[in-house]
Scaffold this motif. Sequence first.
Motif, PDB file in Angstrom:
ATOM      1  N   LYS A  87       0.834  -1.210   0.000  1.00  0.00           N
ATOM      2  CA  LYS A  87       0.000   0.000   0.000  1.00  0.00           C
ATOM      3  C   LYS A  87       0.867   1.257   0.000  1.00  0.00           C
ATOM      4  CE  LYS A  87      -3.592   2.705   0.642  1.00  0.00           C
ATOM      5  NZ  LYS A  87      -2.870   3.987   0.475  1.00  0.00           N
ATOM      6  N   SER A  88       1.929   1.268   0.801  1.00  0.00           N
ATOM      7  CA  SER A  88       2.758   2.473   0.885  1.00  0.00           C
ATOM      8  C   SER A  88       3.655   2.644  -0.340  1.00  0.00           C
ATOM      9  CB  SER A  88       3.607   2.438   2.158  1.00  0.00           C
ATOM     10  OG  SER A  88       4.483   1.318   2.144  1.00  0.00           O
ATOM     11  N   ASP A  89       4.215   1.544  -0.864  1.00  0.00           N
ATOM     12  CA  ASP A  89       5.122   1.649  -2.009  1.00  0.00           C
ATOM     13  C   ASP A  89       4.399   1.939  -3.317  1.00  0.00           C
ATOM     14  OD1 ASP A  89       6.947   0.898  -0.086  1.00  0.00           O
ATOM     15  OD2 ASP A  89       8.059  -0.442  -1.423  1.00  0.00           O
ATOM     16  N   PHE A  90       3.168   1.484  -3.422  1.00  0.00           N
ATOM     17  CA  PHE A  90       2.386   1.680  -4.653  1.00  0.00           C
ATOM     18  C   PHE A  90       1.142   2.524  -4.339  1.00  0.00           C
ATOM     19  CE2 PHE A  90       4.691  -2.306  -5.104  1.00  0.00           C
ATOM     20  CZ  PHE A  90       5.304  -2.159  -6.336  1.00  0.00           C
ATOM     21  N   ASP A  91       1.372   3.618  -3.642  1.00  0.00           N
ATOM     22  CA  ASP A  91       0.266   4.412  -3.118  1.00  0.00           C
ATOM     23  C   ASP A  91      -0.662   4.928  -4.208  1.00  0.00           C
ATOM     24  OD1 ASP A  91      -1.096   5.685  -0.947  1.00  0.00           O
ATOM     25  OD2 ASP A  91      -0.300   7.591  -1.691  1.00  0.00           O
ATOM     26  N   HIS A  92      -0.124   5.208  -5.418  1.00  0.00           N
ATOM     27  CA  HIS A  92      -0.965   5.756  -6.485  1.00  0.00           C
ATOM     28  C   HIS A  92      -1.713   4.667  -7.258  1.00  0.00           C
ATOM     29  CE1 HIS A  92       0.613   9.743  -5.806  1.00  0.00           C
ATOM     30  NE2 HIS A  92       1.858   9.307  -5.950  1.00  0.00           N
ATOM     31  N   GLN A  93      -1.339   3.421  -7.013  1.00  0.00           N
ATOM     32  CA  GLN A  93      -1.990   2.326  -7.733  1.00  0.00           C
ATOM     33  C   GLN A  93      -2.840   1.439  -6.829  1.00  0.00           C
ATOM     34  OE1 GLN A  93       2.025   1.824  -8.640  1.00  0.00           O
ATOM     35  NE2 GLN A  93       1.686   1.334 -10.804  1.00  0.00           N
ATOM     36  N   VAL A  94      -2.469   1.373  -5.547  1.00  0.00           N
ATOM     37  CA  VAL A  94      -3.204   0.536  -4.598  1.00  0.00           C
ATOM     38  C   VAL A  94      -4.055   1.424  -3.702  1.00  0.00           C
ATOM     39  CG1 VAL A  94      -3.023  -1.131  -2.710  1.00  0.00           C
ATOM     40  CG2 VAL A  94      -1.425  -1.239  -4.641  1.00  0.00           C
ATOM     41  N   ARG A  95      -5.358   1.258  -3.814  1.00  0.00           N
ATOM     42  CA  ARG A  95      -6.285   2.081  -3.013  1.00  0.00           C
ATOM     43  C   ARG A  95      -6.288   1.620  -1.556  1.00  0.00           C
ATOM     44  NH1 ARG A  95     -11.379   4.413  -4.378  1.00  0.00           N
ATOM     45  NH2 ARG A  95     -12.184   5.517  -2.540  1.00  0.00           N
ATOM     46  N   LEU A 231      -6.904  -3.653  -3.107  1.00  0.00           N
ATOM     47  CA  LEU A 231      -7.925  -2.983  -3.907  1.00  0.00           C
ATOM     48  C   LEU A 231      -7.207  -1.941  -4.758  1.00  0.00           C
ATOM     49  CD1 LEU A 231     -10.890  -2.330  -4.645  1.00  0.00           C
ATOM     50  CD2 LEU A 231     -10.897  -0.709  -2.732  1.00  0.00           C
ATOM     51  N   LEU A 232      -7.167  -2.195  -6.060  1.00  0.00           N
ATOM     52  CA  LEU A 232      -6.451  -1.288  -6.954  1.00  0.00           C
ATOM     53  C   LEU A 232      -7.316  -0.081  -7.295  1.00  0.00           C
ATOM     54  CD1 LEU A 232      -4.727  -3.780  -9.447  1.00  0.00           C
ATOM     55  CD2 LEU A 232      -4.055  -3.103  -7.122  1.00  0.00           C
ATOM     56  N   GLU A 233      -6.656   0.996  -7.643  1.00  0.00           N
ATOM     57  CA  GLU A 233      -7.365   2.184  -8.109  1.00  0.00           C
ATOM     58  C   GLU A 233      -8.039   1.864  -9.441  1.00  0.00           C
ATOM     59  OE1 GLU A 233      -7.921   4.846  -6.542  1.00  0.00           O
ATOM     60  OE2 GLU A 233      -6.333   5.140  -5.052  1.00  0.00           O
ATOM     61  N   GLU A 234      -9.096   2.580  -9.730  1.00  0.00           N
ATOM     62  CA  GLU A 234      -9.821   2.377 -10.983  1.00  0.00           C
ATOM     63  C   GLU A 234      -8.882   2.603 -12.168  1.00  0.00           C
ATOM     64  OE1 GLU A 234     -12.752   0.748 -12.516  1.00  0.00           O
ATOM     65  OE2 GLU A 234     -13.508   1.738 -10.710  1.00  0.00           O
ATOM     66  N   GLY A 235      -8.892   1.623 -13.099  1.00  0.00           N
ATOM     67  CA  GLY A 235      -8.086   1.754 -14.310  1.00  0.00           C
ATOM     68  C   GLY A 235      -6.677   1.229 -14.198  1.00  0.00           C
ATOM     69  N   VAL A 236      -6.265   0.797 -12.999  1.00  0.00           N
ATOM     70  CA  VAL A 236      -4.906   0.268 -12.818  1.00  0.00           C
ATOM     71  C   VAL A 236      -4.883  -1.211 -13.180  1.00  0.00           C
ATOM     72  CG1 VAL A 236      -3.067  -0.224 -11.164  1.00  0.00           C
ATOM     73  CG2 VAL A 236      -4.300   1.958 -11.055  1.00  0.00           C
ATOM     74  N   ALA A 237      -3.982  -1.598 -14.076  1.00  0.00           N
ATOM     75  CA  ALA A 237      -3.845  -3.003 -14.457  1.00  0.00           C
ATOM     76  C   ALA A 237      -2.896  -3.690 -13.478  1.00  0.00           C
ATOM     77  CB  ALA A 237      -3.313  -3.126 -15.876  1.00  0.00           C
ATOM     78  N   PRO A 238      -3.197  -4.914 -13.059  1.00  0.00           N
ATOM     79  CA  PRO A 238      -2.311  -5.608 -12.096  1.00  0.00           C
ATOM     80  C   PRO A 238      -0.899  -5.809 -12.643  1.00  0.00           C
ATOM     81  CG  PRO A 238      -3.929  -7.121 -13.058  1.00  0.00           C
ATOM     82  CD  PRO A 238      -4.348  -5.748 -13.450  1.00  0.00           C
ATOM     83  N   GLU A 239      -0.757  -5.885 -13.968  1.00  0.00           N
ATOM     84  CA  GLU A 239       0.567  -6.067 -14.559  1.00  0.00           C
ATOM     85  C   GLU A 239       1.498  -4.893 -14.226  1.00  0.00           C
ATOM     86  OE1 GLU A 239      -2.388  -8.493 -16.589  1.00  0.00           O
ATOM     87  OE2 GLU A 239      -2.269  -6.319 -16.234  1.00  0.00           O
ATOM     88  N   GLU A 240       0.926  -3.698 -14.034  1.00  0.00           N
ATOM     89  CA  GLU A 240       1.746  -2.539 -13.682  1.00  0.00           C
ATOM     90  C   GLU A 240       2.472  -2.767 -12.368  1.00  0.00           C
ATOM     91  OE1 GLU A 240      -0.285   1.228 -13.810  1.00  0.00           O
ATOM     92  OE2 GLU A 240      -1.697   0.509 -15.331  1.00  0.00           O
TER      93      GLU A 240
END
Length: 808
Positions: A87-95, A231-240
């Motif tokens: 959550k902290s490292d991928f803050d813009h992708q993981v809601r 829970l990923l942000e809307e529009g974020v692909a898990p591959e990212e």
Amino acid sequence: MVQHYFRIFLRNLQQHPTFTLINIFGLAVGMASSIMIFMFVQHELSYDGYHEKSHRIFRVSRAWYNQDGAISLHLGHAAPPFGPLLKSDFDHQVRDAVRLMNTDVIIAREEKVFREERFFFADPQLFDVFSWKMVEGSADKALSFPDGLVLSVSMAGKYFGDQDPMGQALEIRVGSNVFSGLVRGIMADIPDNSHFKADFFAAMDPVVDFYGGYDAMMTNFGSNNFATYLLLEEGVAPEEIESQLADFIDRHIPANGQGMPASLGTQLFLWPLTDIHLYSNLDSEVEPNSNIEYVYIYGAIALFILLIACINFMNLATARSARRALEVGLRKVMGADRQLLVRQFMGETTLMSFLALLIALLLVWLTLPFFSQFTGKELSLNLLKHPEYLVAFAGLVILVGLISGSYPSLFLSRFQPANVLKGTYKIGSIHEKLRAILVVGQFAISIALIVAVLVVIRQLDFMKNKDLGFRKDEIAVLPAFQEFTANYQLLRDRLMQHPGIEQVAISSRIPSGRLLDSQGAQAELDGNLTPINTRISDIHVSHTFMQTFGMEILEGRDFDFNIGADSTQAFILNESAVRAIGWRSPAEALEKQFNYGTRRGQVIGVVRDFHFESLHQPISPMVFMVPDSRFNQVAVKLKREGRDDALAFLREEWLAMRPDYPLEISFVADKFDEQYRDEEKIGTVFGFFAGLAILISVLGLFGLSTYATEQRTKEIGIRKVLGASSWNIVLLLGKDFLTLVSIGFAIAVPLAWFGMNQWLENFAYSISVSWLVMIMAGVLALCIAAITVSSQSFRAALINPVDTFRKE
């Protein structure tokens, strides 16, 4: 128009009741089977889709690699730091990130004491990620309190009855730890189509305390007990995110002693929430999942059963074409064109399909409770709850109508009125050949299903009776607890005084469980202490473990309680571990230096390979050691003669030691059998639907043989006058049909052989598909077909020729 088709149907039913009822009943059975399987498949595909954000929820899994790059272990759980760090490292992708830890607990309130398995510790944001409905309390705050507890409606009724549970306390015991949970929320029962079910969610604070505080917990990358969801942000692909997970691991987990980056030994993966139930069968799961292969198998069976029923209709309709030829001729003379006739026959077929659907729904209603109990799914025919079924039923009627009626309608509408009215109409050989092909197809499917049944039965028998390398019978398993392990020798001696108890042992895991524990190892090779890059699973045992299970020591000796070093420095390896390390033989391993985790010592013995896990898995390298901790199970070897008395004695002793802890005794043999329940279900399903396939095929064969007999009544009379015996007549009428069944057998054999070999690849140890199984299936199908055809042939052969010619 429908009224017209209905009148024609009633006329056909009155004039030819046998053929009409065979057609309708065959279609009804095929449709009923397809409907039930459709309901099951629809339920399987719906798992976790009810969550509003299901398309954005992903579970984190963790895998470990051998030196050759092969995955040695893949868990559906992860270590506690991963959720917050992602959550902290991928803050813009993981809601959001949420962790859950499942454990067995004892819950007490007043005089009510129950053992609960569906108990989870969870992070406060649980209800922000998942869409479970909160009936009372605040979803945002319930788990933010240190003593926060949310329970399901069912559990609220179980513990509090008609009282209001909100604000009430429950005493919760996890091992030797006891804490109080305050009910701060009531949630609706979790739907059946969830990859795990929970009755309780508790705040994570007691788990943090168990790990020694937040900082200690956030640096523990070895305790992989947490189901972690993102829970990923809307529009974020898990591959990212997945493309950056190797760097993420290396950022937070230091390299090993040889300087190898952590990401070369372990990796994280993201699983879509809705894929977990059918695609995830990892080494650890919150609950056992299903398999998409079984969904394909069920779907194929449904299609085959429906296809067989439709083939019956086509065969009988075209076989009776001569009876309707005059009708077609007259209609064409009266001005009906081919399109009108096609619509008429398709309309009749669709009407019959609709009537078959009504009968099929009645059959489903009668059998669905048994099917639901068998599959373990809450299947319902409630159209208000499942309005999509109406669309499916309408589609089924149209599909069956098109498949069943397409060829007969096109075939019948081609009749030329001049030929029909002159009496010169004859069925072409191409139509006879097509009917033969359809019969061959029916029995090819039926025989393939019979082969599948026999193979599954033989594989199950093989798994249940295979020598596992130890004695699994009469070994009772009890949960260990601190007082027992702390006073093990004293309590063992006390239990051993009973004449019905042969041996007692404690261990971290019991055969039939998964081997999920491992640490780094070093072994003496060519005089040097060398790191071992193959995963070796560890089992912590008492000195009597090998004796209790009757395992064979090939080289060296067993653990000895009188040798103090055995509890601190001794290791016993299995043969697979010896090979994985690189020693040439068990004898070479003896007295070699061996380090495992933080323990330094020597190999004192090598045990013969045995199946600790199910036959789905190959035998893993294992190391056994005698520590002073991590004992979770008590194994008691019972004598067959005094088994019941010994079990009663165990319950009495348990009650004396732990009066507040409900005792559940299991058996190792039963635990092994439980691992093959999916295969047992598949075998039962194959058997049931193979029986239906044979039944429908026999109905069609019965109708065709009856019609063929009627058509050849005059020929039979002439043959009997000329001296033919009844057996000659039976052989004459039956040989053509039995030839078709034989051709179906020849087609079914390679298909069944290929399909069942593919299925057997799911097992590390399996039988081979023998020709005996194929022959048995073919003989069974031939016998059933012979009985069906001969019943009509004998009836025709026994008719007096005088009566035949009088009718002529």
